[in-house]
Design a protein around this motif. Sequence first.
Motif, short mmCIF file in Angstrom:
data_model
loop_
_atom_site.label_atom_id
_atom_site.label_comp_id
_atom_site.label_asym_id
_atom_site.label_seq_id
_atom_site.Cartn_x
_atom_site.Cartn_y
_atom_site.Cartn_z
N ALA A 38 25.28 25.74 -33.34
CA ALA A 38 26.39 26.70 -33.29
C ALA A 38 27.48 26.23 -32.33
O ALA A 38 28.07 27.01 -31.60
N GLY A 39 27.73 24.91 -32.35
CA GLY A 39 28.80 24.34 -31.54
C GLY A 39 28.43 24.04 -30.10
O GLY A 39 29.23 23.47 -29.38
N GLU A 40 27.22 24.44 -29.66
CA GLU A 40 26.79 24.19 -28.28
C GLU A 40 25.70 23.12 -28.26
O GLU A 40 24.94 22.99 -29.23
N PRO A 41 25.59 22.39 -27.14
CA PRO A 41 24.58 21.32 -27.08
C PRO A 41 23.16 21.89 -27.03
O PRO A 41 22.89 22.87 -26.34
N THR A 55 18.14 18.48 -49.15
CA THR A 55 18.78 19.48 -48.29
C THR A 55 19.80 18.76 -47.42
O THR A 55 19.55 17.63 -46.99
N PRO A 56 20.95 19.35 -47.13
CA PRO A 56 21.90 18.68 -46.24
C PRO A 56 21.23 18.28 -44.92
O PRO A 56 20.62 19.13 -44.26
N PRO A 57 21.27 16.99 -44.55
CA PRO A 57 20.64 16.57 -43.30
C PRO A 57 21.15 17.38 -42.10
O PRO A 57 22.35 17.64 -41.99
N GLY A 58 20.24 17.76 -41.24
CA GLY A 58 20.59 18.58 -40.08
C GLY A 58 20.38 20.06 -40.30
O GLY A 58 20.54 20.84 -39.37
N THR A 59 19.99 20.46 -41.51
CA THR A 59 19.76 21.88 -41.79
C THR A 59 18.50 22.35 -41.09
O THR A 59 17.45 21.71 -41.17
N ILE A 106 13.68 20.45 -38.97
CA ILE A 106 15.05 20.01 -39.27
C ILE A 106 15.02 19.02 -40.42
O ILE A 106 14.31 18.00 -40.36
N ALA A 107 15.80 19.30 -41.46
CA ALA A 107 15.91 18.37 -42.58
C ALA A 107 16.61 17.10 -42.11
O ALA A 107 17.61 17.15 -41.39
N CYS A 108 16.09 15.94 -42.54
CA CYS A 108 16.70 14.68 -42.11
C CYS A 108 16.48 13.62 -43.17
O CYS A 108 15.88 13.89 -44.22
N GLY A 109 16.96 12.43 -42.87
CA GLY A 109 16.92 11.36 -43.86
C GLY A 109 18.19 11.38 -44.70
O GLY A 109 18.96 12.34 -44.66
N PRO A 110 18.43 10.34 -45.49
CA PRO A 110 19.67 10.24 -46.27
C PRO A 110 19.93 11.43 -47.18
O PRO A 110 21.07 11.86 -47.36
N ASP A 111 18.85 11.98 -47.78
CA ASP A 111 19.03 13.12 -48.70
C ASP A 111 18.43 14.41 -48.16
O ASP A 111 18.36 15.41 -48.87
N GLY A 112 17.97 14.39 -46.90
CA GLY A 112 17.44 15.61 -46.29
C GLY A 112 16.07 16.02 -46.77
O GLY A 112 15.65 17.16 -46.53
N GLN A 155 21.10 27.20 -40.59
CA GLN A 155 22.16 26.61 -39.76
C GLN A 155 22.14 25.09 -39.90
O GLN A 155 21.10 24.48 -40.09
N ARG A 156 23.31 24.51 -39.75
CA ARG A 156 23.45 23.05 -39.84
C ARG A 156 23.65 22.50 -38.43
O ARG A 156 24.68 22.74 -37.78
N LEU A 157 22.66 21.81 -37.93
CA LEU A 157 22.75 21.21 -36.60
C LEU A 157 23.70 20.02 -36.63
O LEU A 157 23.85 19.34 -37.64
N GLY A 158 24.33 19.79 -35.49
CA GLY A 158 25.23 18.66 -35.37
C GLY A 158 26.67 18.99 -35.70
O GLY A 158 27.55 18.14 -35.60
N GLN A 159 26.95 20.26 -36.04
CA GLN A 159 28.31 20.66 -36.38
C GLN A 159 29.06 21.10 -35.13
O GLN A 159 28.47 21.68 -34.21
N GLU A 160 30.35 20.83 -35.09
CA GLU A 160 31.17 21.23 -33.95
C GLU A 160 31.21 22.75 -33.82
O GLU A 160 31.15 23.30 -32.75
N THR A 161 31.30 23.46 -34.92
CA THR A 161 31.34 24.92 -34.92
C THR A 161 30.49 25.44 -36.04
O THR A 161 30.09 24.69 -36.95
#
Length: 324
Positions: free
Chosen positions: A242-245, A261-265, A276-282, A316-322
């Motif tokens: 959510a934009g915070e570290p 799944t979108p990576p970082g979900t 946390i979903a990760c890898g090229p295709d999540g 939520q998508r981790l790694g997003q600015e907001t």
Amino acid sequence: MSQSLRVAFAGTPDFAAASLAALLDSRHEVVSVHTQPDRGAGRGRKLTPSPVKALALEHALPIHQPTTLKAPDAQQTLAACDADVMVVVAYGLILPQAVLDTPRLGCLNVHASLLPRWRGAAPIQRAIEAGDTRSGVTIMQMDAGLDTGDMLLVRDTPITATTTGGELHDRLATLGGKAIVEALDALATDDLTATPQPSEGVTYATKLSKAEAELDFTRPAAELAARVHAFNPWPVAWTRLAGEPLRLWLAVPGPDNGTATPPGTLLENAPDALRIACGPDGTQVLHITRAQLPGGKPLAVRDLLNARGERFAPGQRLGQETTS
């Protein structure tokens, strides 16, 4: 040759202090200590002695803190110590050839890797990050190159899937202290054989940076878990929630999600882990088991979910600015 050697010691951080402590408990005589100048620490930037200097002060050893060893006066100071050998451990200053040639038995280095793998500044963390299954210490006869000198003694130790940078650091610090005493004991009786490093298998451990600690969730789960462990306790892997570290302290690869799944979900949480979903295709999943919210302490994720579960809502998508 005498069974006891006169040793000039050069080192700065905790890793080096472990070797100095081992030498002080050995039959060899530490005749001088070289360490980096005091640095500012804490909010007030108060000048603070290095761990090596602190230990040297406890034992009333002569201490020298030159800003460079290229200056003639610094080299004369070392020569006046009349040391048989200089032991160098994570000192932080370049030793010119004149210094390498000053002790009659040269300069020995305690290096935290199985040379020639991981020459350079951050061998402990790079070994974990790369997924190595073994690390160790190499006692090396120093030359003018970057960790290129002949090997005198090697001691190894395993790296497991859960080994952190801090744990391996402490284990190798102790191992290095024992190894350098063993090497000096052998050197004192002319029973130490130098072996040139092989030309194959050379790798370089570049210096760590805070910037590289931000995780890229398009990478595979095993690679991300290795980075989390390698960067614990510094610079600490992190992402944005959510934009915070959100700092990530411990992780393991989990079973695949099976669905792109979108990576970082952030997926549905396990009782004791953020999934946390990760890898090229999540389709892969990283399980975070210890994390830290802004202003808080590192906590087991089970405790974080009990206290702040609303912060970790799935989707939520981790790694997003907001937030989206």
